[in-house]
Enzyme design. Structure first.
Site, short mmCIF file in Angstrom:
data_model
loop_
_atom_site.label_atom_id
_atom_site.label_comp_id
_atom_site.label_asym_id
_atom_site.label_seq_id
_atom_site.Cartn_x
_atom_site.Cartn_y
_atom_site.Cartn_z
N LYS A 15 0.72 -1.05 0.03
CA LYS A 15 0.09 -0.20 0.04
C LYS A 15 0.93 1.33 -0.15
O LYS A 15 1.95 1.10 0.25
CB LYS A 15 -0.88 -0.12 1.24
CG LYS A 15 -2.10 -0.72 1.23
CD LYS A 15 -2.95 -0.65 2.32
CE LYS A 15 -3.86 -1.97 2.48
NZ LYS A 15 -5.15 -1.47 1.61
N ARG A 62 -10.55 -11.47 1.99
CA ARG A 62 -11.32 -12.67 1.10
C ARG A 62 -10.42 -13.92 1.44
O ARG A 62 -11.41 -15.05 1.40
CB ARG A 62 -11.38 -12.20 -0.33
CG ARG A 62 -10.39 -12.02 -1.25
CD ARG A 62 -10.90 -11.36 -2.40
NE ARG A 62 -11.01 -9.77 -2.13
CZ ARG A 62 -11.20 -8.86 -2.99
NH1 ARG A 62 -11.62 -9.23 -4.16
NH2 ARG A 62 -11.37 -7.32 -2.63
N1 BES Z 1 -8.29 -3.77 4.28
C1 BES Z 1 -8.69 -3.27 2.92
C2 BES Z 1 -9.68 -2.57 2.65
C3 BES Z 1 -10.06 -1.22 3.59
C4 BES Z 1 -9.58 -0.06 2.90
C5 BES Z 1 -10.27 -1.29 4.70
C6 BES Z 1 -9.86 1.27 3.48
C7 BES Z 1 -10.47 -0.02 5.21
C8 BES Z 1 -10.37 1.36 4.83
C9 BES Z 1 -8.34 -4.61 2.10
O1 BES Z 1 -7.78 -5.34 2.46
C10 BES Z 1 -7.90 -3.99 0.73
O2 BES Z 1 -6.67 -3.65 0.59
N2 BES Z 1 -8.58 -4.02 -0.28
C11 BES Z 1 -8.27 -3.54 -1.68
C12 BES Z 1 -8.86 -4.46 -2.53
C13 BES Z 1 -8.19 -4.41 -4.04
C14 BES Z 1 -6.76 -4.71 -3.84
C15 BES Z 1 -8.91 -5.18 -4.87
C16 BES Z 1 -9.13 -2.11 -1.67
O3 BES Z 1 -9.88 -1.94 -1.43
O4 BES Z 1 -8.26 -1.46 -2.60
MN MN Z 2 -5.67 -5.25 1.74
#
Ligand code: BES
Ligand code: MN
Ligand code: ZN
Length: 502
Positions: free
Chosen positions: A278, A352
């Site tokens: 990230k 997931r």
């Molecule tokens: N934990 C994150 C989602 C999230 C984002 C929670 C902001 C709380 C606040 C999740 O694991 C994630 O990183 N999701 C990605 C999915 C993508 C790679 C398909 C996302 O939402 O960008």
């Molecule tokens: Mn994630």
């Protein structure tokens, strides 16, 4: 904050809170105090023209200093607009507002006189219980890591409830305390920093519920490897901290063999994104990526404390998604506990992967009547509906309706999104049974839910995407900034309203 009850009486030097209606007429015990003060209270109200006229504000009060013939040093008269139409949640918010008032003026010895405060659809005992819950929930603070605690911060506000109904109230108060303790546990787990609240530490917290009658078992990496949970395990490979699966069982139904209802939580103690790292800005927020598991643990605490008459299973998948030389790479293929294979195209779509094995395990081992999972699963849900609603995805209309209803009552609102074969196709992989991100551009929260659905058989199932509601950047009526515990009140209500007793 400390709450006490007593019969109606006055107390020297204390601060009193009494109530008036939207026409500024004193209610209940306030009327009695007005008589005793020879109308000093009502005359003060009448002399304040703007208070008399204001009807629109939801939070309004007037102060009376040194009221005649009464032993209080100060009285707050709190205006209740449209009290007749108050809902249960309105009373929680009233409690939150009263706490804001008490905090703002730094009052430390307060007596609330609720007698006579009555809505048409909520009983007096329930309305006061909800008000107390609001007071307690709003008073949450997390001060553990301040090395110097100043005396002001240490000083505890004493809040006393004086009513003629106090013996009946005390019984109700046990339930209020159970909800408060569950919510507080969830908020603590979510607020703790990720170097402390690691997967083993989360598992320990789940295990601490043994003390109150919850049966807890914890699987470590060895056991999960044996079972073949390659999906969940793939997420924790870059982390020093061992992945865990914690299972909590509460058997409160008179028929101990009755099929349980199951709650499953995503517990990513920190989500760096893994190799699909990230960006730095905002990454600190990912300490709350264990919010789903926090809700499930806190909920089990509430249910056990109030001895809910239901059989309930809580399962939490606990992992840290970190970088490291053993970390999963984008394009790795892993085999899930269900036997289905997954091409991991993005290691940041890890929630997931955790839930896939946790859902399959719950379904296979406990044959539940229904499953509800909670996860801070996608950023896309925040883009779609912001921070007021959580996303609801389900294969079952009745279950959805029950969850939506409970959410409305508790003001932890859900909005249902569609599932469809067309979305499901978007996660087909050219090399494995599925891939963990969609090949298309849109509907990120839906394709994530479709992925989960591949790990659910016929059982009624709902998925709550709580990414937008787990943490609040602003103060809410019954929750300070930070961890909200969104989901605990909702699911506690869902259990008590629809799944207890019968
Ligand atoms: N934990 C994150 C989602 C999230 C984002 C929670 C902001 C709380 C606040 C999740 O694991 C994630 O990183 N999701 C990605 C999915 C993508 C790679 C398909 C996302 O939402 O960008
Ligand atoms: Mn994630
Ligand atoms: Zn995540």
């Amino acid at each position: 904050m400390e709450i006490q009850f007593s019969n109606l009486k006055q107390e020297k030097g204390a601060i009193a809170i009494i109530f008036c209606d939207q026409n500024s007429r004193l209610i209940g015990y306030g009327k009695r105090l007005d008589q005793l003060s020879k109308k000093h209270l009502s005359n003060t109200i009448k002399s304040d023209d703007s208070f008399m006229k204001r009807k629109s504000k939801n939070f309004d009060y007037i102060m009376v200093h040194n009221p005649h013939n009464l032993s209080f040093s100060k009285i707050y008269v709190f205006k209740l607009k449209n009290i007749k139409n108050y809902s249960n949640r309105d009373f929680q918010i009233l409690g939150g507002n009263l706490l804001s008032l008490i905090k703002f003026y730094k009052e430390y010895n307060v007596i609330i006189y609720p007698d006579g405060v009555k809505a048409s659809k909520v009983s007096f005992i329930n309305s006061i219980s909800e008000m107390l819950l609001g007071l307690l929930l709003a008073s949450y603070k997390f001060t553990k890591y301040f090395s110097k605690v100043d005396n002001k911060r240490k000083k505890i506000s004493k809040i006393k409830i004086y009513t003629n109904q106090f013996s009946r109230l005390e019984k109700n108060y046990e339930t209020v305390k159970a909800i408060h303790e569950g919510v507080t546990m969830t908020r603590n787990l979510v607020t703790e920093p990720p170097n402390v609240m690691t997967p083993p530490e989360l598992a320990k917290n789940a295990a601490s519920l043994e003390k109150i009658g919850v049966k807890v078992s914890v699987l470590g990496e060895k056991e999960m490897t044996k079972l073949g949970m390659g999906s969940l395990l793939s997420v924790g490979r870059g982390s020093e901290h061992e992945s865990k699966l914690a299972i909590m069982e509460w058997k409160g139904h008179k028929n101990k063999k009755k099929k349980p209802i199951a709650f499953i939580g995503k517990g990513v103690s920190f989500d760096t994104g893994g190799v699909s790292l990230k960006p730095a800005g905002g990454m600190e927020e990912m300490k709350y990526d264990m919010g789903g598991s926090g809700v499930v643990i806190g909920l089990m605490k509430t249910l056990a404390l109030r001895k809910a008459k239901a059989n309930v299973i809580g399962v939490v998948g606990l992992v840290e998604n970190h970088i490291g030389n053993m970390a999963t790479r984008p394009s790795d293929v892993v085999k899930s506990y269900s036997g289905q294979t997954i091409e991991v195209l993005n290691t940041d779509a890890e929630g997931r992967l955790v839930l896939a094995d946790a859902l399959w395990y719950t379904q296979e081992k406990y044959k539940p009547e229904l499953m509800v999972d909670l996860a801070t699963l996608t950023g896309a849900i925040i883009i779609a509906i912001g921070n007021e609603y959580a996303g609801l995805f389900s294969n079952n209309d009745k279950l959805s309706k029950q969850l939506e209803d409970a959410g409305k009552i508790e003001d932890e609102k859900l909005w249902r999104f569609p599932l469809h074969d067309k979305f499901d196709k978007m996660i087909n992989s050219p090399i494995a049974d599925m891939q963990n991100i969609s090949s298309g551009r849109g509907a990120g929260s839906i394709t994530a839910a479709q992925f989960l659905q591949r790990f659910v058989n016929k059982v009624p199932w709902a998925h709550l995407d709580i990414a937008g509601t787990t943490w609040s950047k602003t103060k809410l009526p019954t929750s300070p900034k930070g961890a909200t515990a969104f989901g605990v009140k909702l699911l506690n209500k869902f259990v008590s309203k629809y799944h207890e007793g019968k």
